[in-house]
Design an enzyme around this catalytic site. Structure first.
Site, PDB file in Angstrom:
ATOM      1  N   LEU A  47       0.841  -1.206   0.000  1.00 37.28           N
ATOM      2  CA  LEU A  47       0.000   0.000   0.000  1.00 37.28           C
ATOM      3  C   LEU A  47       0.872   1.250   0.000  1.00 37.28           C
ATOM      4  O   LEU A  47       0.620   2.206  -0.756  1.00 37.28           O
ATOM      5  CB  LEU A  47      -0.917  -0.024   1.223  1.00 37.28           C
ATOM      6  N   GLN A  81       2.446   1.866  -3.413  1.00 36.28           N
ATOM      7  CA  GLN A  81       1.462   2.427  -4.340  1.00 36.28           C
ATOM      8  C   GLN A  81       1.260   3.916  -4.076  1.00 36.28           C
ATOM      9  O   GLN A  81       1.099   4.705  -4.998  1.00 36.28           O
ATOM     10  CB  GLN A  81       0.131   1.673  -4.202  1.00 36.28           C
ATOM     11  N   GLU A  82       1.283   4.287  -2.806  1.00 36.15           N
ATOM     12  CA  GLU A  82       1.041   5.684  -2.439  1.00 36.15           C
ATOM     13  C   GLU A  82       2.251   6.579  -2.722  1.00 36.15           C
ATOM     14  O   GLU A  82       2.116   7.649  -3.307  1.00 36.15           O
ATOM     15  CB  GLU A  82       0.678   5.775  -0.949  1.00 36.15           C
ATOM     16  N   SER A  83       3.433   6.165  -2.287  1.00 38.28           N
ATOM     17  CA  SER A  83       4.579   7.081  -2.305  1.00 38.28           C
ATOM     18  C   SER A  83       5.851   6.504  -2.909  1.00 38.28           C
ATOM     19  O   SER A  83       6.866   7.202  -2.944  1.00 38.28           O
ATOM     20  CB  SER A  83       4.892   7.507  -0.868  1.00 38.28           C
ATOM     21  N   TYR A 101      -5.734   1.184  -8.515  1.00 38.29           N
ATOM     22  CA  TYR A 101      -5.076   1.320  -7.218  1.00 38.29           C
ATOM     23  C   TYR A 101      -5.056  -0.007  -6.460  1.00 38.29           C
ATOM     24  O   TYR A 101      -4.008  -0.476  -6.017  1.00 38.29           O
ATOM     25  CB  TYR A 101      -5.837   2.391  -6.434  1.00 38.29           C
TER      26      TYR A 101
END
Length: 510
Positions: free
Chosen positions: A301, A304-306, A431
């Protein structure tokens, strides 16, 4: 007649009890109290993961053993050539290894119902010249290699009738995954593998590429011995009929390869580099703050975000390792979003909060995917997608059904009918599926670095390994709760938001 008399007298003298066993196959399994399942040790069928035994065939076999009322004993082998002889000898009761139904196997064994389909595909390494037809398999002294006794070997034998100069190498002490890795490493030029196996292998070896398909979709099934007694076979057929009717089979297939439809070579290469260069630094924090989650899922996660950049900042104001909005950060006690530990801890707490809101009717295996969609798009929009799924006659509790409706939230003809209006549902779908792929890549990366199984778990029996499954198999998914949260927290951690009455813009202001 004399020899028969001697035999009878001999038995009488030695006191041997020469009785006929008239029990059915099913009765023998139940009396034994164990279902012995032959399988292959690979990512799709069965392997020892970080939380214990896992794999599609393992989960199906566990359910079948439960139906029989017995314990499960997995008997894995690393090569295909040992499986069917073990079934012939009676060392195993059935084979569950993701094998296709071929004429040769059909002549000797009894296949169960097909539970998914694959096609045979020729694989080469990116950068190597691509074979365009069968005659290219041996061009420039190229090497084609396949596993002995595989359906791929049989396919090449059939092709040789029209291509007499065709030659290939048959490998005994390897499986399809090993040959795929050899192609990726440049040790052999080409191999043939099943489409699903290739898609899974590309998550950890992105340099392998598909040159062409050699078959249409072929059925994959379990196998039992051919014999007059059909008691166990009939129950197996009934078992697959039941899990197909209830949708449980579709849920398991979605879990294991529903996320591999798309493959991004550049992204996968970048992720694998980050696994080696960045993840070791942040792994302790993911483990520390994972709570009930698998830390690898939390890490996926965060990537995927940063991309594991603690100072990441987006134009919409989200920032940090978990890319939290300011309201979300405040709601979970994060004072500095650019502090990696605060961000990871806050992201984990917020994901758990979102997970707690997912309806209890959703299958436990899939609640996390609904939660991740909510983490991105907002809880209300995720519920809109569920309601839209239900209105179209599909199952709102099935991720495979709901994910098909998420992109509809961006289309006027659909979002005007929803409670929370427009949302970039196609982004939420990408996502979640990206996180699933990253998560599987982390698992595959770890598996590739495990040299051997725990000696206490494995007993070597004549080339086969016997592993007794635990009574309650561990799950990768976190523990679920049906309690609904009443806290009025922002519904999206990263990018999209909602209001209880009117459609909103898709980003939260800082």
């Amino acid at each position: 007649m004399i020899s028969l008399t001697v035999l009878v007298l001999s038995l009488a003298v030695t006191g041997c009890d020469w009785t006929f066993d008239d029990r059915t196959v099913l009765e023998k399994i139940r009396d034994r109290g164990v279902l012995r399942v032959g399988t292959l040790n690979n990512e799709l069928s069965y392997y020892i993961g970080p939380d214990g035994p896992t794999g599609l065939d393992y989960e199906l076999a566990s359910r079948f053993a439960d139906k029989l009322g017995v314990k499960l004993e997995m008997v894995p082998t690393y090569t295909l050539s040992g499986l069917f002889p073990a079934l012939k000898r009676g060392d195993v009761d059935l084979i569950a290894a993701g094998l296709t139904i071929t004429d040769q196997r059909l002549a000797q064994f009894r296949p169960g119902p097909a539970y998914y389909f694959v096609s045979q595909q020729v694989v080469y390494k990116k950068g190597h010249w691509r074979p365009r037809d069968v005659d290219d398999f041996n061009r420039d002294d190229a090497t084609m290699a396949v596993v002995e006794d595989s359906s791929h070997d049989l396919t090449l034998q059939a092709l040789k009738q029209d291509h007499p100069d065709l030659s290939w190498k048959v490998v005994q002490d390897a499986d399809d995954d090993e040959l795929l890795k050899q192609v990726a490493d440049g040790e052999i030029d080409f191999t043939i593998a099943d489409s699903v196996d290739i898609a899974l292998m590309q998550r950890t070896h992105p340099d392998i590429a598909v040159a062409m398909a050699l078959s249409e979709d072929e059925p994959v099934a379990w196998f039992m011995k051919k014999q007059g007694d059909s008691s166990a076979y009939a129950l197996m057929v009934n078992f697959f009929g039941e899990i197909n009717q209830t949708g449980e089979l579709a849920i398991l297939e979605e879990k294991y390869f529903g996320h591999v439809d798309q493959f991004d070579y550049v992204d996968t290469r970048a992720f694998l580099r980050a696994l080696e260069s960045k993840l070791p630094k942040w792994e302790p924090l993911f483990k520390k703050h994972a709570n009930d989650f698998d830390w690898r899922l939390l890490a996926a996660l965060s990537y995927q975000e940063s991309h594991w950049n603690p100072r990441a900042i987006s134009p919409t104001g989200v920032r940090g390792m978990m890319m939290l909005t300011l309201p979300t950060a405040k709601s979970v006690g994060v004072r500095n979003r650019l502090d990696p530990e605060q961000s990871i801890k806050g992201g984990s707490l917020y994901l758990q909060r979102v997970l707690d809101r997912v309806p209890a009717s959703v299958n436990p295996h899939e609640r996390i995917w609904f939660a991740l969609a909510s983490y991105n798009i907002g809880f209300g929009h995720m519920m809109d997608a569920r309601r839209l799924t239900d209105a179209q006659g599909a199952d709102p509790n099935s991720w495979s059904d709901v994910k098909q409706r998420l992109p509809l939230l961006a289309k006027r003809q659909y979002y005007t009918q929803t409670r929370y209006g427009y949302a970039r549902g196609y982004e939420a779908l990408s996502y979640v599926e990206n996180i699933r792929r990253y998560y599987q890549s982390i698992l595959g990366y770890e598996k590739a670095h495990i040299e051997s199984l725990d000696s206490q778990q494995v007993e070597d029996l004549g080339g086969l390994q016997t592993i007794v499954a635990p009574d309650e198999p561990s799950e990768n998914a976190p523990e679920q709760t049906t309690e609904q949260t009443t806290e009025q927290a922002p519904d999206s951690a990263s990018s999209q938001s909602e209001d209880n009455s009117t459609p909103q813009s898709d980003t939260q202001p800082q």
